[in-house]
Write a protein that holds these residues in place. Structure first.
Motif, PDB file in Angstrom:
ATOM      1  N   VAL A 102       0.861  -1.180   0.000  1.00 11.21           N
ATOM      2  CA  VAL A 102       0.000   0.000   0.000  1.00 11.21           C
ATOM      3  C   VAL A 102       0.899   1.231   0.000  1.00 11.21           C
ATOM      4  CG1 VAL A 102      -1.804   1.279   1.211  1.00 11.21           C
ATOM      5  CG2 VAL A 102      -1.831  -1.227   1.223  1.00 11.21           C
ATOM      6  N   TYR A 103       0.732   2.075  -0.999  1.00 15.10           N
ATOM      7  CA  TYR A 103       1.520   3.293  -1.138  1.00 15.10           C
ATOM      8  C   TYR A 103       0.655   4.489  -0.727  1.00 15.10           C
ATOM      9  CZ  TYR A 103       4.733   0.559  -4.077  1.00 15.10           C
ATOM     10  OH  TYR A 103       5.626  -0.382  -4.563  1.00 15.10           O
ATOM     11  N   LEU A 104       1.219   5.363   0.099  1.00 11.74           N
ATOM     12  CA  LEU A 104       0.512   6.561   0.530  1.00 11.74           C
ATOM     13  C   LEU A 104       1.401   7.776   0.310  1.00 11.74           C
ATOM     14  CD1 LEU A 104      -0.017   4.237   3.127  1.00 11.74           C
ATOM     15  CD2 LEU A 104      -1.985   5.772   3.194  1.00 11.74           C
ATOM     16  N   SER A 105       0.788   8.883  -0.113  1.00 12.83           N
ATOM     17  CA  SER A 105       1.554  10.108  -0.317  1.00 12.83           C
ATOM     18  C   SER A 105       2.019  10.652   1.034  1.00 12.83           C
ATOM     19  CB  SER A 105       0.702  11.144  -1.050  1.00 12.83           C
ATOM     20  OG  SER A 105      -0.438  11.488  -0.283  1.00 12.83           O
ATOM     21  N   ASN A 106       3.182  11.262   1.015  1.00 12.61           N
ATOM     22  CA  ASN A 106       3.803  11.787   2.236  1.00 12.61           C
ATOM     23  C   ASN A 106       4.031  13.285   2.064  1.00 12.61           C
ATOM     24  OD1 ASN A 106       5.240  12.205   4.570  1.00 12.61           O
ATOM     25  ND2 ASN A 106       7.052  11.045   3.959  1.00 12.61           N
ATOM     26  N   PRO A 107       3.392  14.141   2.890  1.00  8.23           N
ATOM     27  CA  PRO A 107       2.640  13.843   4.113  1.00  8.23           C
ATOM     28  C   PRO A 107       1.128  13.851   3.929  1.00  8.23           C
ATOM     29  CG  PRO A 107       3.146  16.165   4.078  1.00  8.23           C
ATOM     30  CD  PRO A 107       3.668  15.602   2.778  1.00  8.23           C
ATOM     31  N   GLY A 108       0.640  13.899   2.672  1.00  7.63           N
ATOM     32  CA  GLY A 108      -0.797  14.061   2.456  1.00  7.63           C
ATOM     33  C   GLY A 108      -1.640  12.922   2.985  1.00  7.63           C
ATOM     34  N   GLY A 109      -1.104  11.688   2.926  1.00 14.46           N
ATOM     35  CA  GLY A 109      -1.861  10.548   3.424  1.00 14.46           C
ATOM     36  C   GLY A 109      -2.918  10.044   2.470  1.00 14.46           C
ATOM     37  N   GLU A 161     -14.070  18.902   0.853  1.00 15.59           N
ATOM     38  CA  GLU A 161     -12.648  19.004   1.174  1.00 15.59           C
ATOM     39  C   GLU A 161     -12.044  17.614   1.348  1.00 15.59           C
ATOM     40  OE1 GLU A 161     -10.024  20.392   5.031  1.00 15.59           O
ATOM     41  OE2 GLU A 161     -11.726  21.655   4.486  1.00 15.59           O
ATOM     42  N   ARG A 162     -11.110  17.270   0.454  1.00 16.11           N
ATOM     43  CA  ARG A 162     -10.302  16.078   0.706  1.00 16.11           C
ATOM     44  C   ARG A 162      -9.342  16.402   1.832  1.00 16.11           C
ATOM     45  NH1 ARG A 162     -10.004  15.821  -5.083  1.00 16.11           N
ATOM     46  NH2 ARG A 162     -11.361  14.187  -5.884  1.00 16.11           N
ATOM     47  N   ILE A 163      -9.205  15.482   2.754  1.00 12.85           N
ATOM     48  CA  ILE A 163      -8.415  15.755   3.957  1.00 12.85           C
ATOM     49  C   ILE A 163      -6.946  15.530   3.634  1.00 12.85           C
ATOM     50  CG2 ILE A 163      -8.008  15.083   6.339  1.00 12.85           C
ATOM     51  CD1 ILE A 163     -11.052  14.233   6.328  1.00 12.85           C
ATOM     52  N   VAL A 164      -6.169  16.598   3.698  1.00  9.30           N
ATOM     53  CA  VAL A 164      -4.749  16.579   3.334  1.00  9.30           C
ATOM     54  C   VAL A 164      -3.913  16.603   4.617  1.00  9.30           C
ATOM     55  CG1 VAL A 164      -2.929  17.723   2.027  1.00  9.30           C
ATOM     56  CG2 VAL A 164      -5.315  17.897   1.264  1.00  9.30           C
ATOM     57  N   GLY A 165      -3.124  15.555   4.797  1.00  8.07           N
ATOM     58  CA  GLY A 165      -2.222  15.545   5.933  1.00  8.07           C
ATOM     59  C   GLY A 165      -1.067  16.523   5.739  1.00  8.07           C
ATOM     60  N   THR A 166      -0.598  17.097   6.820  1.00 10.69           N
ATOM     61  CA  THR A 166       0.556  18.008   6.764  1.00 10.69           C
ATOM     62  C   THR A 166       1.735  17.489   7.573  1.00 10.69           C
ATOM     63  OG1 THR A 166      -0.368  19.282   8.627  1.00 10.69           O
ATOM     64  CG2 THR A 166      -0.889  20.047   6.396  1.00 10.69           C
ATOM     65  N   ARG A 167       1.507  16.407   8.313  1.00 12.65           N
ATOM     66  CA  ARG A 167       2.589  15.808   9.104  1.00 12.65           C
ATOM     67  C   ARG A 167       2.442  14.299   9.087  1.00 12.65           C
ATOM     68  NH1 ARG A 167       3.226  15.584  15.651  1.00 12.65           N
ATOM     69  NH2 ARG A 167       5.335  14.718  15.724  1.00 12.65           N
ATOM     70  N   PHE A 168       3.543  13.609   8.839  1.00 15.10           N
ATOM     71  CA  PHE A 168       3.557  12.144   8.840  1.00 15.10           C
ATOM     72  C   PHE A 168       4.316  11.657  10.066  1.00 15.10           C
ATOM     73  CE2 PHE A 168       6.378   8.474   7.850  1.00 15.10           C
ATOM     74  CZ  PHE A 168       5.414   7.484   7.869  1.00 15.10           C
ATOM     75  N   ARG A 169       3.765  10.626  10.730  1.00 18.35           N
ATOM     76  CA  ARG A 169       4.440  10.018  11.885  1.00 18.35           C
ATOM     77  C   ARG A 169       4.307   8.504  11.812  1.00 18.35           C
ATOM     78  NH1 ARG A 169       1.781  11.399  17.077  1.00 18.35           N
ATOM     79  NH2 ARG A 169      -0.096  11.474  15.776  1.00 18.35           N
ATOM     80  N   PRO A 218     -12.745  23.635  10.528  1.00 10.11           N
ATOM     81  CA  PRO A 218     -12.041  23.811  11.798  1.00 10.11           C
ATOM     82  C   PRO A 218     -11.971  22.517  12.606  1.00 10.11           C
ATOM     83  CG  PRO A 218     -14.199  24.840  11.902  1.00 10.11           C
ATOM     84  CD  PRO A 218     -14.020  24.362  10.493  1.00 10.11           C
ATOM     85  N   LEU A 219     -11.103  21.637  12.151  1.00 14.46           N
ATOM     86  CA  LEU A 219     -10.936  20.318  12.756  1.00 14.46           C
ATOM     87  C   LEU A 219      -9.455  19.961  12.804  1.00 14.46           C
ATOM     88  CD1 LEU A 219     -13.669  18.343  10.757  1.00 14.46           C
ATOM     89  CD2 LEU A 219     -13.756  18.793  13.222  1.00 14.46           C
ATOM     90  N   ASN A 220      -9.055  19.298  13.865  1.00 14.75           N
ATOM     91  CA  ASN A 220      -7.826  18.519  13.857  1.00 14.75           C
ATOM     92  C   ASN A 220      -8.185  17.107  13.420  1.00 14.75           C
ATOM     93  OD1 ASN A 220      -6.181  20.586  14.743  1.00 14.75           O
ATOM     94  ND2 ASN A 220      -6.283  19.984  16.899  1.00 14.75           N
ATOM     95  N   ILE A 221      -7.498  16.593  12.419  1.00 15.35           N
ATOM     96  CA  ILE A 221      -7.818  15.272  11.884  1.00 15.35           C
ATOM     97  C   ILE A 221      -6.560  14.425  11.839  1.00 15.35           C
ATOM     98  CG2 ILE A 221      -8.718  13.987   9.902  1.00 15.35           C
ATOM     99  CD1 ILE A 221     -10.311  16.517   9.165  1.00 15.35           C
ATOM    100  N   ASP A 222      -6.688  13.223  12.378  1.00 20.00           N
ATOM    101  CA  ASP A 222      -5.589  12.258  12.387  1.00 20.00           C
ATOM    102  C   ASP A 222      -6.048  11.030  11.606  1.00 20.00           C
ATOM    103  OD1 ASP A 222      -3.488  10.570  12.896  1.00 20.00           O
ATOM    104  OD2 ASP A 222      -3.552  10.778  15.076  1.00 20.00           O
ATOM    105  N   LYS A 223      -5.487  10.863  10.398  1.00 19.22           N
ATOM    106  CA  LYS A 223      -5.801   9.690   9.579  1.00 19.22           C
ATOM    107  C   LYS A 223      -4.785   8.599   9.905  1.00 19.22           C
ATOM    108  CE  LYS A 223      -5.254  11.805   5.633  1.00 19.22           C
ATOM    109  NZ  LYS A 223      -5.220  12.087   4.183  1.00 19.22           N
ATOM    110  N   ARG A 224      -5.271   7.436  10.293  1.00 17.81           N
ATOM    111  CA  ARG A 224      -4.392   6.327  10.645  1.00 17.81           C
ATOM    112  C   ARG A 224      -4.570   5.175   9.659  1.00 17.81           C
ATOM    113  NH1 ARG A 224      -2.559   6.332  16.182  1.00 17.81           N
ATOM    114  NH2 ARG A 224      -2.498   8.525  16.834  1.00 17.81           N
ATOM    115  N   TYR A 225      -3.453   4.528   9.318  1.00 13.31           N
ATOM    116  CA  TYR A 225      -3.465   3.329   8.481  1.00 13.31           C
ATOM    117  C   TYR A 225      -2.668   2.248   9.182  1.00 13.31           C
ATOM    118  CZ  TYR A 225      -5.328   6.308   4.826  1.00 13.31           C
ATOM    119  OH  TYR A 225      -6.119   7.179   4.103  1.00 13.31           O
ATOM    120  N   VAL A 226      -3.208   1.019   9.158  1.00 17.62           N
ATOM    121  CA  VAL A 226      -2.606  -0.093   9.894  1.00 17.62           C
ATOM    122  C   VAL A 226      -2.502  -1.304   8.972  1.00 17.62           C
ATOM    123  CG1 VAL A 226      -2.781  -1.609  11.905  1.00 17.62           C
ATOM    124  CG2 VAL A 226      -3.679   0.736  12.029  1.00 17.62           C
ATOM    125  N   MET A 227      -1.346  -1.961   9.002  1.00 12.63           N
ATOM    126  CA  MET A 227      -1.187  -3.239   8.309  1.00 12.63           C
ATOM    127  C   MET A 227      -0.660  -4.264   9.299  1.00 12.63           C
ATOM    128  SD  MET A 227       0.998  -4.228   4.861  1.00 12.63           S
ATOM    129  CE  MET A 227      -0.163  -3.431   3.746  1.00 12.63           C
TER     130      MET A 227
END
Length: 656
Positions: A24-31, A74-82, A109-118
């Motif tokens: 699974v490939y994800l854009s960094n940091p967009g997610g 609005e597509r949710i765009v990540g700004t930080r990857f961890r 006006p939201l803080n959003i944390d998108k998580r992906y797990v394998m």
């Protein structure tokens, strides 16, 4: 083959999770999920799309005070990857987006944390999101939250929503001008020159594939099969409804032409503005959506591609049994040990049906945030947990998140909603036994007559055949006949000169009660309201008594229902609902929207010994295009004193 450890590769513009089964490939940091590699296929997602338009989370939002169910997409765009977790058994990664006042009016006006797990040996990956609104931030509205996966149109051509709703699907190109003709509403398209001639003359509409939350646990697509390319299944599995709004029978979109698969968490579909999440000034809110599971499988042996659907259903059951998952790293996702249980037995007391309590078999029993009777179907901020009572009326609601709730229920075959206003406080590990719970559905007098079955839907009433020029072949000779396009137009064809008249004792509601009271289209293209009549005989009317009409509606869309008795010009009417509803269930091929129950007093002075008539007028109509104004009935009952029925002595105790 020995299992492989889960690995994570972090590159400049992307991150890759892999476990030997898939990558699974994800854009960094967009997610954004940009590529899913599986079974020798380099990418299951649509490679013709931009990288941010293949797999993503999105939100629709609007400013506080806005009305309606639309807003800014609005597509949710990540700004930080961890990296949250990284070992041989599991990888969990995070893409966060933070809000600050400089983004006011530009971003939700939201803080959003998108998580992906394998996980190791897992043929898929998990996704969950943590949404947070701080109290000091602006008030605003959220009509929609979901995840979207857009698959390759050159490979995935067979869609499965359920055992009896699956088919080869048209291409997205078939909906474009020249190949498709846009209908009303515009989501419906008549395929006039499709790439594959077999689809010519069919209507395609994503709402025809909606499902109730309780039935929307797994859906997806199967790729076409060849000697070099065995069938692959792509499935969205939603193992719990706790994070979805509106309760177990709320309808949501699933998969549709694209090929597209969705996981809808919050939507106003089939409900209207009542299910728009409205955050007030200084109101803090936080909620975890998911995890959901994207499951991939392929044909191992034999030549029946539907084997992958059977396997997907099996996998769905495995995911449900594993809920709540033990692997999410976020503290906001409560594990099993942090949850509790509520159990009890639900009984019904209806003095006019039985001296004894009636077992509430198959009742829907749930806990949801404190409110009022039926408030759960409009609730969209918190979590809900539901179960079905067994043949003895016993229910057990398990794995309830810690927090405060009320107990709610409704019983098929009985009108109304049960609600207990006692706050149930769930703490980690608690087991609350509420004992015997008694529901007394609305009832004053015995039933003189009834139309329909109280099941909170218009299913069971007469659904006409569709116009043969506007069919979806899947729903020909199908139990969900109501999903065909344009059925609202059939009313005027069936009743060209006068409206529906139903005679109690002679008419059959399965044949003579049209499933929706819609507007009538005139020769000049305009629309007008309609008046239906219920005719019935009464003997020995007691003029000193109050009779009661119980009127249960399964749906309403910008409608006003007026009730008159024995005088079609009665002014003011005996009763009016006022203008109600924006659930749009008629246009979206749903057999119900939000449930409403009205109890109407009828003075005996208005009734007569002989033939009586109740006039039901839906007054609202607009044109020149149909606004799909109308209502669907669930059930209608007249109660009144019946001198031929013996008076019952009610036993107040259930057991000695």
């Amino acid at each position: 083959m020995a299992s492989q450890a889960v690995q994570l590769r972090i590159e400049h513009s992307q991150v890759v999770m892999e476990n030997g089964i898939l990558q699974v490939y994800l854009s960094n940091p967009g997610g954004f999920v940009t590529r899913i590699q599986y079974n020798g296929i380099a990418n299951l997602l649509e490679i013709l799309n931009e990288r941010d338009n293949r797999g993503y989370w999105d939100v629709v939002w609007s400013e506080a005070g806005s009305t309606g169910t639309t807003g800014t997409f609005e597509r949710i765009v990540g700004t930080r990857f961890r990296v949250i977790t990284e070992n041989e058994e599991q990888v969990e990664i995070s893409f966060t987006s933070k809000w600050d006042p400089s983004l006011k009016g530009k971003r939700a006006p939201l803080n959003i944390d998108k998580r992906y797990v394998m996980l190791r040996d897992s043929s898929g990956f998990y996704s969950y999101g943590i949404f947070e609104h701080l109290g000091k931030w602006p008030a605003f509205n959220i009509p929609q939250i979901r995840t979207v996966y857009k698959l390759r149109k050159d490979k995935f051509d067979y869609m499965v929503v359920s055992d009896n709703r699956q088919r080869f699907m048209p291409l997205p190109d078939d909906r474009l001008p020249g190949r498709g003709k846009e209908l009303v509403p515009p989501e419906a398209v008549l395929l006039v020159n499709p790439v594959e001639p077999e689809f010519k003359g069919e209507v395609d509409d994503k709402y025809q594939y909606s499902s109730e939350n309780k039935d929307l646990m797994v859906h997806g697509w199967i790729s076409s099969q060849s000697e070099a390319d065995p069938s692959v299944g792509f499935w969205v599995i939603i193992p719990s409804n706790e994070f979805r709004s509106g309760g177990p029978v709320k309808q949501n979109l699933s998969s549709h032409v694209g090929p597209i698969s969705l996981a809808m968490f919050l939507s106003a579909h089939y409900a209207g503005e009542d299910l728009v999440l409205k955050l007030q000034p200084n109101e803090a809110w936080k909620k975890v959506f998911g995890p959901t599971f994207v499951y991939l499988n392929t044909l191992l042996d034999g030549d029946n591609p539907l084997q992958v659907w059977e396997d997907a259903k099996y996998q769905m059951k495995e995911e449900v049994q594993s809920w709540p998952y033990d692997f999410p790293a976020s503290e906001d996702f409560q594990k099993s040990s942090q949850r509790g249980t509520v159990c009890g037995t639900l009984l019904v007391r209806d003095r006019c049906l039985s001296d004894d309590y009636i077992i509430a078999q198959d009742a829907y029993v749930g806990v949801a945030p404190p409110g009022e009777a039926g408030s759960w179907q409009r609730e969209c901020m918190g979590y809900q947990f539901w179960s079905r009572a067994n043949e003895e009326g016993y229910f057990s609601i398990n794995n309830i998140r810690s927090g405060n709730y009320n107990l709610y229920a409704w019983v098929p075959g009985f009108i109304g909603d049960y609600w207990n206003n006692v706050v149930l406080t769930i703490t980690p590990g608690c087991e609350i036994d509420v004992g015997e719970v008694i529901y007394e559905p609305p009832r004053d007098e015995p039933t003189l007559w009834e139309i329909g079955i109280p099941d909170r839907s218009a299913n069971g009433f007469y659904v006409p055949d569709p116009n043969p020029n506007y069919i979806n072949k899947l729903f020909v000779d199908h139990p969900d006949k109501f999903r065909q396009y344009g059925l609202w137009e059939r009313y005027a064809e069936l009743y060209p000169n006068e409206d529906l008249i139903y005679t109690v004792g002679d008419s059959d509601y399965t044949k003579d009660w049209f499933f929706a009271q819609v507007t009538r289209k005139q020769e000049d293209g305009s629309y007008q309201g309609t008046t239906w009549q219920i005719k019935f005989n009464l003997d020995d009317v007691d003029a000193s008594k109050i009779y009661k009409i119980r009127l249960a509606l399964a749906s309403a869309n910008v409608s006003e229902l007026q009730v008159r008795v024995n005088d079609p010009k009665q002014d003011p009417p005996l009763f009016t609902t006022g203008v109600i509803g924006k659930d749009n269930a008629i246009a979206r091929h749903g057999i119900h929207g939000l449930y409403r129950l009205f109890s109407i007093d009828v003075p005996g002075l208005l009734l007569q010994n002989d033939v009586n008539t109740i006039f039901l007028t839906q007054t609202m109509a607009a044109g020149p295009l149909p606004l799909f104004q109308g209502i669907m009935y669930d059930y209608i009952r007249l109660e009144g004193p019946n001198p031929f029925l013996p008076q019952k002595t009610i036993k107040l105790g259930y057991s000695e």
